[in-house]
Scaffold this active site. Structure first.
Site, PDB file in Angstrom:
ATOM      1  N   LYS A 186       0.499  -1.312   0.274  1.00  0.00           N
ATOM      2  CA  LYS A 186      -0.122   0.004  -0.233  1.00  0.00           C
ATOM      3  C   LYS A 186       0.831   1.335  -0.440  1.00  0.00           C
ATOM      4  CE  LYS A 186      -1.696   2.563   3.182  1.00  0.00           C
ATOM      5  NZ  LYS A 186      -2.397   4.119   2.630  1.00  0.00           N
ATOM      6  N   GLU A 281       9.031   0.226  11.180  1.00  0.00           N
ATOM      7  CA  GLU A 281       9.772   1.545  11.456  1.00  0.00           C
ATOM      8  C   GLU A 281       9.252   3.270  11.635  1.00  0.00           C
ATOM      9  OE1 GLU A 281      12.630   4.759  10.818  1.00  0.00           O
ATOM     10  OE2 GLU A 281      12.313   4.045   8.689  1.00  0.00           O
ATOM     11  N   CYS A 315      12.728  10.830   9.384  1.00  0.00           N
ATOM     12  CA  CYS A 315      12.073  10.395  10.222  1.00  0.00           C
ATOM     13  C   CYS A 315      13.757  10.456  11.029  1.00  0.00           C
ATOM     14  CB  CYS A 315      11.405   8.779  10.323  1.00  0.00           C
ATOM     15  SG  CYS A 315      12.878   8.382   9.352  1.00  0.00           S
ATOM     16  N   GLU A 408       7.637  13.971  17.356  1.00  0.00           N
ATOM     17  CA  GLU A 408       8.055  14.671  15.995  1.00  0.00           C
ATOM     18  C   GLU A 408       7.403  15.530  15.146  1.00  0.00           C
ATOM     19  OE1 GLU A 408       9.484  11.559  12.785  1.00  0.00           O
ATOM     20  OE2 GLU A 408       7.612  11.119  13.229  1.00  0.00           O
TER      21      GLU A 408
END
Length: 506
Positions: A186, A281, A315, A408
């Site tokens: 996806k 991850e 990230c 984040e």
């Protein structure tokens, strides 16, 4: 111009992009005909109408992968690697198209686009390394000859992020296929186009005439070497197709790169369904620690590049920098000069180094973090957000428990704080729920080794920082930054089950 036709990357001639789903070797519309509009973040103009995979579509893709897997697994690693090598060559050949598609869909500047080269290298590498996957034998039990077998899971699901879609595509699909699994992938609803065009190349060597009908592409799928059902690609939103894959009883393993929040949901769905193997991850709040003996000619541009690259939408970007008090007055002005000097503009302009963030939602999110940062720290650079662009932004003297220090941001926003002692620096660097990447800059080898051991992160850079990694080493996170590891050998092993076989001998 047709709805899914774009101006070409190298000339003014329009070319067609495929936006349907790829299931069982054919491009098909979604079962309910639902589409979503992809808009260019820099202009807000429509780029394409992309088909949204339904639950029914997702189930059909899994069924196709399940049916194709036994025959695919019976092939030797060398045979499975042949179409992977062909795909690598085609990705290299069509770098310009891929760069252009990411520029118009999520704002990635053409100038910094190297993802196609990385993806090609990964497909080639995994095509060759799969043959190393083998078990072991043992004579340690009297009366037995024992062994272990390494076998593919079967159907593997992969869910990839929007910030580096082709890199993530290759990092998950290549090892899963090389190990003998079949894949349902996806793509992100924010950046599905490069994955879509790469899937065209899986189905056919390459469409010489981009206006050709996709039915002909599907008819030629077998010619590329990937049988129907081996690779299936869906576009859409997580709560529909992503959630279906995470809970599907016929999906035996799932690999996801994205937010920690979504990772938790996937892990829960996996546990509540068939306890499928999960590789995650996830997010990061990566620190970089700058000691007074660091080479500032190295530390300044590398740390600035880490948080600015891809408009900070990475990230592992070093979004927290801790600089020793004795050099702060030198480091901080140099950092701001380097960080703020990037050329901002249209991602299609070859001179642009800093493009817009991916979409309106990301723009609003980063803007809200900047507003929160103004309440807990001192804004000393940037802070302006306009028309999809976020200026390189620096906060100083931010409270360690502030929202912008703990969460984040995923934008070009960095917090720079001062430390006095080594112990203080290590404690502050580790004071986060994340642990994806960390860096230390020092000429003291003993100190470097202490920090390499002491930093709570899956990767530690010494006199270097993200996005630098080593493709033949493990990559993944500690704590809330994920579980499992990716990498040349790690990913092959992650997509294989281990079976012990006991042979009783007379």
């Amino acid at each position: 111009m047709a709805p899914n036709a774009l101006d070409g990357p190298l000339n003014d001639k329009p070319f067609h992009i495929e936006t349907r789903l790829f299931i069982n070797g054919k491009f098909v519309e979604s079962s309910d005909k639902q589409v979503f509009t992809l808009r260019a973040p820099s202009t807000h103009k429509p780029v394409a109408e992309v088909y949204e995979a339904s639950i029914e579509d997702t189930n059909r893709a899994v069924a196709a992968a399940k049916a194709a897997q036994p025959a695919w697994a019976k092939l030797s690693p060398t045979k499975r690697g042949e179409p992977m090598k062909k795909l690598a060559a085609l990705i290299r050949e069509h770098h310009a198209e891929l760069a252009y598609l990411e520029a118009v869909s999520m704002g990635r500047p053409l100038r910094s686009y190297l993802d196609s080269m990385m993806a090609a290298e990964r497909f080639e590498a995994y095509a060759g390394v799969a043959i190393t996957a083998r078990g072991a034998s043992s004579l340690n039990t009297p009366g037995f000859v024992n062994m272990t077998l390494r076998q593919p899971f079967g159907v593997v699901a992969a869910i990839i992020p929007w910030n580096v879609p082709l890199v993530a595509f290759s990092g998950k699909v290549a090892p899963a296929l090389a190990a003998g699994n079949t894949v349902v992938l996806k793509s992100s609803e924010k950046a599905p186009l490069t994955v879509g065009i790469s899937t065209c190349w899986v189905a056919k060597a390459f469409i010489a005439n981009q206006q050709e009908q996709s039915l002909k592409v599907a008819q030629l799928a077998c010619e590329a070497g990937f049988p129907p059902g081996v690779l299936n690609v869906l576009s859409g939103h997580g709560p529909i197709s992503g959630a279906t894959l995470a809970s599907h009883m016929d999906v035996r393993a799932i690999s996801f790169t994205g937010s920690t929040r979504t990772g938790r949901a996937i892990q829960t769905a996996a546990a509540q369904s068939n306890m499928k193997n999960v590789i995650l991850e996830l997010g990061g709040k990566s620190p970089a620690v700058i000691f007074d003996d660091a080479d500032l000619d190295v530390a300044v541009p590398l740390t600035a590049r880490s948080i600015q690259w891809n408009s900070g939408q990475v990230c592992m970007a070093n979004s927290r920098i801790y600089v020793q008090d004795t050099i702060a007055a030198r480091f901080i002005p140099l950092f701001k000069q380097s960080f703020g000097a990037v050329q901002q503009g249209s991602p299609l302009d070859p001179a642009t180094e800093h493009g817009p963030v991916a979409d309106d939602l990301q723009f609003r999110t980063v803007s809200q973090y900047i507003a929160a940062g103004n309440e807990s720290g001192k804004l000393s650079l940037g802070g302006t957000a306009k028309d999809g662009f976020i200026e390189p932004t620096v906060f100083e003297e931010t409270q360690e428990d502030a929202k912008i220090m703990k969460e984040e941001v995923f934008g070009p926003v960095v917090n720079i704080n001062i430390f006095h002692t080594e112990e203080e620096a290590l404690a502050k660097a580790n004071d986060t729920m994340y642990g994806l990447y960390a860096a230390v800059f020092t000429k003291d080898v003993n100190r470097a080794m202490r920090f390499a051991k002491g930093l709570e992160a899956g990767t530690v850079g010494v006199n270097c920082t993200s996005p630098v990694t080593a493709h033949d080493l493990s990559f993944g996170g500690w704590k809330a930054s994920g579980i499992g590891r990716e990498g040349l050998l790690d990913s092959i092993n992650a997509f294989l089950e281990t079976k012990s076989v006991l042979f009783k001998i007379e």
